[in-house]
Design a protein around this motif. Structure first.
Motif, PDB file in Angstrom:
ATOM      1  N   LYS A 245       0.830  -1.207   0.000  1.00 27.06           N
ATOM      2  CA  LYS A 245       0.000   0.000   0.000  1.00 27.06           C
ATOM      3  C   LYS A 245       0.863   1.256   0.000  1.00 27.06           C
ATOM      4  CE  LYS A 245      -3.890   2.127   2.397  1.00 27.06           C
ATOM      5  NZ  LYS A 245      -4.847   2.008   3.504  1.00 27.06           N
ATOM      6  N   ALA A 246       1.876   1.279   0.863  1.00 25.52           N
ATOM      7  CA  ALA A 246       2.742   2.461   0.932  1.00 25.52           C
ATOM      8  C   ALA A 246       3.500   2.669  -0.373  1.00 25.52           C
ATOM      9  CB  ALA A 246       3.716   2.322   2.100  1.00 25.52           C
ATOM     10  N   SER A 247       4.032   1.596  -0.948  1.00 23.64           N
ATOM     11  CA  SER A 247       4.797   1.747  -2.191  1.00 23.64           C
ATOM     12  C   SER A 247       3.886   2.150  -3.351  1.00 23.64           C
ATOM     13  CB  SER A 247       5.574   0.472  -2.519  1.00 23.64           C
ATOM     14  OG  SER A 247       4.716  -0.610  -2.751  1.00 23.64           O
ATOM     15  N   SER A 248       2.676   1.618  -3.378  1.00 25.66           N
ATOM     16  CA  SER A 248       1.728   1.989  -4.445  1.00 25.66           C
ATOM     17  C   SER A 248       1.337   3.455  -4.343  1.00 25.66           C
ATOM     18  CB  SER A 248       0.476   1.126  -4.378  1.00 25.66           C
ATOM     19  OG  SER A 248       0.781  -0.197  -4.699  1.00 25.66           O
ATOM     20  N   LYS A 249       1.062   3.916  -3.134  1.00 26.16           N
ATOM     21  CA  LYS A 249       0.696   5.322  -2.952  1.00 26.16           C
ATOM     22  C   LYS A 249       1.862   6.233  -3.324  1.00 26.16           C
ATOM     23  CE  LYS A 249      -3.064   5.100   0.274  1.00 26.16           C
ATOM     24  NZ  LYS A 249      -3.762   5.915   1.248  1.00 26.16           N
ATOM     25  N   TYR A 250       3.069   5.839  -2.961  1.00 24.96           N
ATOM     26  CA  TYR A 250       4.238   6.646  -3.315  1.00 24.96           C
ATOM     27  C   TYR A 250       4.398   6.718  -4.837  1.00 24.96           C
ATOM     28  CZ  TYR A 250       8.913   8.426  -3.832  1.00 24.96           C
ATOM     29  OH  TYR A 250       9.984   9.185  -4.213  1.00 24.96           O
ATOM     30  N   LYS A 251       4.297   5.558  -5.489  1.00 24.28           N
ATOM     31  CA  LYS A 251       4.429   5.526  -6.957  1.00 24.28           C
ATOM     32  C   LYS A 251       3.378   6.410  -7.623  1.00 24.28           C
ATOM     33  CE  LYS A 251       6.155   0.966  -8.220  1.00 24.28           C
ATOM     34  NZ  LYS A 251       5.774  -0.329  -8.776  1.00 24.28           N
TER      35      LYS A 251
END
Length: 111
Positions: free
Chosen positions: A80-86
Motif C-alpha cells: 500500500k505504501a509503495s503503491s501510494k508513493y508511486k
C-alpha cells in the motif's frame, strides 16, 4: 529517482520489521526463563499462561519474517505504501510537466 526512493522505503520497512521481530524474540526468551522457574516451583497455571503468550509471540515473529520476505518484492504490508508513493510520484511528475508545457507555451504566445 522514484525507484531509488522505493528501494529506501523497502529497506526502511524491512529494518523496522526485523527490529520488531528481534524485540519479540528477546521477550520470548525472557518468558521461557520465567516458564522454567514456574515449572520448578509448581506454578502450573502461570506456566500455562506463559506458554500461551510464548505461542502468540512465535506466531507474530513468523508473520513479521514472512512480511520481511514479501517486502523484498514490494508485496505484503509494504504494498500500500509503495503503491501510494508511486502514484503520487507519477501524478506529481505529470503535473510538473503540464505546468512546464503551459509556461513554455505562454512564453511563445507573448513573443
Amino acid at each position: 529517482m522514484m525507484n531509488h526512493r522505493l528501494d529506501e522505503m523497502r529497506s526502511d520497512f524491512s529494518c523496522i520489521l526485523d527490529g520488531e521481530a528481534q524485540r519479540l524474540s528477546d521477550e520470548e526468551a525472557s518468558l521461557r526463563i520465567k516458564k522454567v522457574k514456574c515449572s520448578d516451583e509448581g506454578f502450573v497455571e502461570i506456566r500455562d499462561t506463559l506458554q500461551v503468550r510464548i505461542d502468540q509471540i512465535n506466531t507474530s515473529i513468523s508473520k513479521l519474517k514472512m512480511q520481511t520476505d514479501l517486502c523484498n518484492t514490494f508485496e505484503g504490508w509494504v504494498t500500500k505504501a509503495s503503491s501510494k508513493y508511486k502514484n503520487g510520484f507519477i501524478q506529481g511528475d505529470k503535473d510538473f510537466q503540464e505546468k512546464q508545457l503551459f509556461t513554455n507555451n505562454s512564453r511563445l504566445i507573448n513573443l
